[in-house]
Design a protein around this motif. Structure first.
Motif, PDB file in Angstrom:
ATOM      1  N   GLY A  18       0.796  -1.222   0.000  1.00 10.96           N
ATOM      2  CA  GLY A  18       0.000   0.000   0.000  1.00 10.96           C
ATOM      3  C   GLY A  18       0.822   1.261   0.000  1.00 10.96           C
ATOM      4  N   THR A  19       2.068   1.186   0.451  1.00 16.64           N
ATOM      5  CA  THR A  19       2.918   2.373   0.427  1.00 16.64           C
ATOM      6  C   THR A  19       3.303   2.765  -1.001  1.00 16.64           C
ATOM      7  OG1 THR A  19       4.851   0.968   0.766  1.00 16.64           O
ATOM      8  CG2 THR A  19       3.887   2.009   2.718  1.00 16.64           C
ATOM      9  N   TYR A  22      -0.486   3.519  -3.316  1.00 14.32           N
ATOM     10  CA  TYR A  22      -1.179   4.238  -2.243  1.00 14.32           C
ATOM     11  C   TYR A  22      -2.560   4.753  -2.640  1.00 14.32           C
ATOM     12  CZ  TYR A  22       0.453   8.433  -4.640  1.00 14.32           C
ATOM     13  OH  TYR A  22       0.683   9.394  -5.585  1.00 14.32           O
ATOM     14  N   ARG A  24      -4.671   2.779  -4.460  1.00 14.71           N
ATOM     15  CA  ARG A  24      -5.458   1.573  -4.759  1.00 14.71           C
ATOM     16  C   ARG A  24      -6.699   1.455  -3.870  1.00 14.71           C
ATOM     17  NH1 ARG A  24      -1.713  -3.213  -4.407  1.00 14.71           N
ATOM     18  NH2 ARG A  24      -1.687  -2.511  -2.255  1.00 14.71           N
ATOM     19  N   ASP A  25      -6.566   1.746  -2.587  1.00 16.47           N
ATOM     20  CA  ASP A  25      -7.718   1.628  -1.679  1.00 16.47           C
ATOM     21  C   ASP A  25      -8.749   2.720  -1.939  1.00 16.47           C
ATOM     22  OD1 ASP A  25      -6.668  -0.622  -0.505  1.00 16.47           O
ATOM     23  OD2 ASP A  25      -5.828   0.442   1.219  1.00 16.47           O
ATOM     24  N   THR A  26      -8.284   3.884  -2.361  1.00 17.18           N
ATOM     25  CA  THR A  26      -9.205   4.988  -2.669  1.00 17.18           C
ATOM     26  C   THR A  26      -9.993   4.701  -3.939  1.00 17.18           C
ATOM     27  OG1 THR A  26      -7.652   6.525  -1.637  1.00 17.18           O
ATOM     28  CG2 THR A  26      -9.335   7.485  -3.067  1.00 17.18           C
ATOM     29  N   TYR A  27      -9.336   4.024  -4.895  1.00 16.66           N
ATOM     30  CA  TYR A  27      -9.959   3.706  -6.182  1.00 16.66           C
ATOM     31  C   TYR A  27      -9.850   2.199  -6.441  1.00 16.66           C
ATOM     32  CZ  TYR A  27      -9.300   8.732  -6.738  1.00 16.66           C
ATOM     33  OH  TYR A  27      -9.310  10.093  -6.550  1.00 16.66           O
ATOM     34  N   PRO A  28     -10.671   1.385  -5.798  1.00 22.59           N
ATOM     35  CA  PRO A  28     -10.596  -0.069  -6.025  1.00 22.59           C
ATOM     36  C   PRO A  28     -11.036  -0.429  -7.448  1.00 22.59           C
ATOM     37  CG  PRO A  28     -12.413   0.485  -4.542  1.00 22.59           C
ATOM     38  CD  PRO A  28     -11.683   1.763  -4.806  1.00 22.59           C
ATOM     39  N   THR A  31     -14.552  -0.278  -9.123  1.00 26.41           N
ATOM     40  CA  THR A  31     -15.207   1.031  -9.296  1.00 26.41           C
ATOM     41  C   THR A  31     -14.603   1.867 -10.421  1.00 26.41           C
ATOM     42  OG1 THR A  31     -13.755   2.203  -7.728  1.00 26.41           O
ATOM     43  CG2 THR A  31     -15.701   1.064  -6.815  1.00 26.41           C
ATOM     44  N   TRP A  32     -13.526   1.392 -11.027  1.00 24.44           N
ATOM     45  CA  TRP A  32     -12.798   2.210 -12.001  1.00 24.44           C
ATOM     46  C   TRP A  32     -13.686   2.737 -13.121  1.00 24.44           C
ATOM     47  CZ3 TRP A  32      -7.952  -1.364 -12.854  1.00 24.44           C
ATOM     48  CH2 TRP A  32      -7.121  -1.292 -11.721  1.00 24.44           C
ATOM     49  N   ASP A 179      -2.716  -1.281 -10.904  1.00 29.81           N
ATOM     50  CA  ASP A 179      -2.951  -0.750  -9.562  1.00 29.81           C
ATOM     51  C   ASP A 179      -2.316   0.625  -9.356  1.00 29.81           C
ATOM     52  OD1 ASP A 179      -4.546  -2.792  -8.633  1.00 29.81           O
ATOM     53  OD2 ASP A 179      -2.958  -3.782  -7.487  1.00 29.81           O
ATOM     54  N   PRO A 183      -5.663   4.125 -10.898  1.00 31.31           N
ATOM     55  CA  PRO A 183      -5.993   5.055  -9.820  1.00 31.31           C
ATOM     56  C   PRO A 183      -5.367   6.443 -10.003  1.00 31.31           C
ATOM     57  CG  PRO A 183      -5.564   2.907  -8.904  1.00 31.31           C
ATOM     58  CD  PRO A 183      -5.163   2.848 -10.357  1.00 31.31           C
TER      59      PRO A 183
END
Length: 194
Positions: A18-19, A22, A24-28, A31-32, A179, A183
Protein backbone atom coordinates in the motif's frame (compact mmCIF):
# COMPACT_ATOMS: atom_id res chain seq x y z
CA UNK A 1 15.93 5.44 -10.16
CA UNK A 2 15.37 3.99 -6.69
CA UNK A 3 15.94 0.28 -6.29
CA UNK A 4 12.65 -1.03 -4.96
CA UNK A 5 13.16 -3.96 -7.33
CA UNK A 6 15.30 -5.67 -4.68
CA UNK A 7 12.72 -5.05 -1.96
CA UNK A 8 9.80 -6.10 -4.17
CA UNK A 9 11.20 -8.48 -6.82
CA UNK A 10 8.76 -9.27 -9.61
CA UNK A 11 9.46 -13.01 -9.43
CA UNK A 12 8.24 -13.33 -5.85
CA UNK A 13 5.80 -10.52 -5.18
CA UNK A 14 2.08 -11.12 -4.92
CA UNK A 15 1.12 -7.49 -5.40
CA UNK A 16 2.37 -4.06 -4.47
CA UNK A 17 2.37 -2.81 -0.89
CA UNK A 18 0.00 0.00 0.00
CA UNK A 19 2.92 2.37 0.43
CA UNK A 20 3.64 2.09 -3.30
CA UNK A 21 0.09 1.56 -4.62
CA UNK A 22 -1.18 4.24 -2.24
CA UNK A 23 -4.23 5.16 -4.36
CA UNK A 24 -5.46 1.57 -4.76
CA UNK A 25 -7.72 1.63 -1.68
CA UNK A 26 -9.21 4.99 -2.67
CA UNK A 27 -9.96 3.71 -6.18
CA UNK A 28 -10.60 -0.07 -6.02
CA UNK A 29 -10.66 -1.86 -9.37
CA UNK A 30 -14.39 -2.71 -9.37
CA UNK A 31 -15.21 1.03 -9.30
CA UNK A 32 -12.80 2.21 -12.00
CA UNK A 33 -15.11 2.24 -15.01
CA UNK A 34 -17.87 4.09 -13.14
CA UNK A 35 -15.59 6.93 -12.05
CA UNK A 36 -16.10 10.30 -13.76
CA UNK A 37 -12.37 10.51 -14.66
CA UNK A 38 -12.31 7.08 -16.31
CA UNK A 39 -11.77 7.99 -19.94
CA UNK A 40 -10.30 6.82 -23.22
CA UNK A 41 -6.72 6.52 -21.96
CA UNK A 42 -7.67 4.33 -18.98
CA UNK A 43 -9.91 2.20 -21.18
CA UNK A 44 -7.17 1.88 -23.79
CA UNK A 45 -4.57 0.95 -21.16
CA UNK A 46 -6.78 -1.84 -19.83
CA UNK A 47 -7.58 -3.00 -23.37
CA UNK A 48 -3.86 -3.24 -24.24
CA UNK A 49 -3.24 -5.26 -21.09
CA UNK A 50 -6.18 -7.54 -21.86
CA UNK A 51 -4.81 -8.04 -25.36
CA UNK A 52 -1.35 -8.95 -24.03
CA UNK A 53 -2.90 -11.43 -21.61
CA UNK A 54 -4.96 -12.93 -24.43
CA UNK A 55 -1.95 -13.26 -26.72
CA UNK A 56 0.03 -14.96 -23.95
CA UNK A 57 -2.85 -17.36 -23.31
CA UNK A 58 -3.06 -18.22 -27.02
CA UNK A 59 0.64 -19.07 -27.08
CA UNK A 60 0.23 -21.28 -24.03
CA UNK A 61 -2.78 -23.06 -25.56
CA UNK A 62 -0.96 -23.69 -28.85
CA UNK A 63 2.09 -25.02 -27.04
CA UNK A 64 -0.04 -27.21 -24.76
CA UNK A 65 -1.86 -28.68 -27.78
CA UNK A 66 1.50 -29.43 -29.41
CA UNK A 67 2.84 -30.91 -26.18
CA UNK A 68 -0.23 -33.18 -25.85
CA UNK A 69 -0.04 -34.26 -29.49
CA UNK A 70 -3.35 -32.72 -30.60
CA UNK A 71 -1.45 -30.29 -32.87
CA UNK A 72 1.14 -31.68 -35.26
CA UNK A 73 4.48 -29.97 -35.95
CA UNK A 74 3.63 -28.11 -39.19
CA UNK A 75 0.31 -26.83 -37.84
CA UNK A 76 2.06 -25.79 -34.63
CA UNK A 77 4.70 -23.84 -36.52
CA UNK A 78 2.11 -22.10 -38.71
CA UNK A 79 0.03 -21.11 -35.68
CA UNK A 80 2.91 -20.36 -33.35
CA UNK A 81 5.42 -18.25 -35.29
CA UNK A 82 3.18 -15.31 -36.31
CA UNK A 83 1.46 -15.20 -32.92
CA UNK A 84 4.74 -15.30 -31.05
CA UNK A 85 6.21 -12.52 -33.19
CA UNK A 86 3.10 -10.38 -32.78
CA UNK A 87 3.08 -10.90 -29.01
CA UNK A 88 6.75 -9.89 -28.65
CA UNK A 89 6.34 -6.81 -30.87
CA UNK A 90 3.23 -5.74 -28.98
CA UNK A 91 4.86 -6.23 -25.58
CA UNK A 92 8.11 -4.47 -26.47
CA UNK A 93 6.28 -1.57 -28.13
CA UNK A 94 4.00 -1.11 -25.13
CA UNK A 95 6.92 -1.04 -22.71
CA UNK A 96 8.91 1.41 -24.84
CA UNK A 97 6.00 3.87 -24.95
CA UNK A 98 5.51 3.57 -21.19
CA UNK A 99 9.19 4.06 -20.35
CA UNK A 100 9.74 6.98 -22.71
CA UNK A 101 6.40 8.83 -22.61
CA UNK A 102 4.00 7.86 -19.86
CA UNK A 103 6.05 6.85 -16.83
CA UNK A 104 7.96 10.18 -16.70
CA UNK A 105 4.62 12.03 -16.73
CA UNK A 106 3.22 9.89 -13.92
CA UNK A 107 6.37 10.44 -11.86
CA UNK A 108 5.94 14.20 -12.24
CA UNK A 109 2.36 14.15 -10.90
CA UNK A 110 3.28 13.32 -7.33
CA UNK A 111 6.65 12.48 -5.75
CA UNK A 112 5.04 9.48 -4.03
CA UNK A 113 4.63 7.85 -7.46
CA UNK A 114 8.38 7.83 -8.14
CA UNK A 115 9.06 4.49 -6.41
CA UNK A 116 6.14 2.73 -8.06
CA UNK A 117 7.09 3.73 -11.57
CA UNK A 118 10.77 3.02 -10.92
CA UNK A 119 9.67 -0.46 -9.87
CA UNK A 120 7.59 -0.91 -13.03
CA UNK A 121 10.50 0.22 -15.17
CA UNK A 122 12.74 -2.28 -13.39
CA UNK A 123 10.11 -4.93 -14.17
CA UNK A 124 10.40 -4.02 -17.84
CA UNK A 125 14.12 -4.86 -17.79
CA UNK A 126 13.47 -8.22 -16.15
CA UNK A 127 10.62 -8.99 -18.57
CA UNK A 128 12.83 -8.01 -21.52
CA UNK A 129 15.39 -10.59 -20.35
CA UNK A 130 12.62 -13.18 -20.13
CA UNK A 131 11.50 -12.19 -23.65
CA UNK A 132 15.01 -12.82 -24.98
CA UNK A 133 15.18 -16.21 -23.23
CA UNK A 134 11.77 -17.16 -24.60
CA UNK A 135 12.73 -15.96 -28.09
CA UNK A 136 15.90 -18.04 -28.03
CA UNK A 137 13.94 -21.09 -26.85
CA UNK A 138 11.34 -20.49 -29.59
CA UNK A 139 14.07 -20.37 -32.24
CA UNK A 140 15.52 -23.62 -30.92
CA UNK A 141 12.09 -25.22 -31.07
CA UNK A 142 11.38 -24.10 -34.64
CA UNK A 143 14.86 -25.28 -35.69
CA UNK A 144 14.27 -28.68 -34.06
CA UNK A 145 10.88 -29.30 -35.70
CA UNK A 146 12.25 -30.80 -38.95
CA UNK A 147 14.43 -33.24 -36.97
CA UNK A 148 11.52 -34.56 -34.91
CA UNK A 149 11.78 -37.02 -32.04
CA UNK A 150 13.69 -36.24 -28.86
CA UNK A 151 15.16 -33.02 -30.29
CA UNK A 152 11.66 -31.60 -30.58
CA UNK A 153 10.65 -32.86 -27.14
CA UNK A 154 13.65 -31.21 -25.45
CA UNK A 155 13.22 -27.95 -27.37
CA UNK A 156 9.46 -27.94 -26.71
CA UNK A 157 10.01 -28.33 -22.97
CA UNK A 158 12.67 -25.60 -22.98
CA UNK A 159 10.35 -23.24 -24.81
CA UNK A 160 7.39 -24.12 -22.58
CA UNK A 161 9.39 -23.42 -19.42
CA UNK A 162 10.82 -20.12 -20.74
CA UNK A 163 7.48 -18.85 -21.97
CA UNK A 164 5.64 -19.95 -18.83
CA UNK A 165 8.08 -17.85 -16.80
CA UNK A 166 7.60 -14.89 -19.16
CA UNK A 167 3.79 -15.12 -18.96
CA UNK A 168 3.88 -15.37 -15.15
CA UNK A 169 6.17 -12.33 -14.83
CA UNK A 170 4.01 -10.40 -17.26
CA UNK A 171 0.76 -11.28 -15.47
CA UNK A 172 2.08 -10.00 -12.13
CA UNK A 173 3.54 -6.88 -13.74
CA UNK A 174 0.35 -6.00 -15.62
CA UNK A 175 -1.78 -6.32 -12.50
CA UNK A 176 0.62 -4.18 -10.47
CA UNK A 177 0.86 -1.59 -13.22
CA UNK A 178 -2.92 -1.30 -13.35
CA UNK A 179 -2.95 -0.75 -9.56
CA UNK A 180 -0.72 2.29 -10.09
CA UNK A 181 -1.81 3.69 -13.45
CA UNK A 182 -5.60 3.56 -13.33
CA UNK A 183 -5.99 5.06 -9.82
CA UNK A 184 -3.51 7.80 -10.80
CA UNK A 185 -5.58 8.61 -13.89
CA UNK A 186 -8.72 8.72 -11.76
CA UNK A 187 -7.07 10.92 -9.15
CA UNK A 188 -5.36 13.38 -11.49
CA UNK A 189 -7.40 13.11 -14.69
CA UNK A 190 -6.20 11.91 -18.07
CA UNK A 191 -5.10 15.35 -19.26
CA UNK A 192 -2.34 15.24 -16.64
CA UNK A 193 -0.49 12.57 -18.62
CA UNK A 194 -2.17 12.72 -22.03
Amino acid sequence: MSDDSTAWPLESRSGLPGTIAYLRDTYPAPTWRAHRNFGELAAFWLQVHASLRDQGNQLQQITQAFREGTLEANAFQQAFVPRFNQFLQHLEGHHQIEDSAYFPKFRALDPRMQHGFDLLESDHHLIHGAVLTSLDAARQLVTALPRGGSAVEAAREGYSDATERLIQLLARHLADEEDLVIPALLQHGERSVG
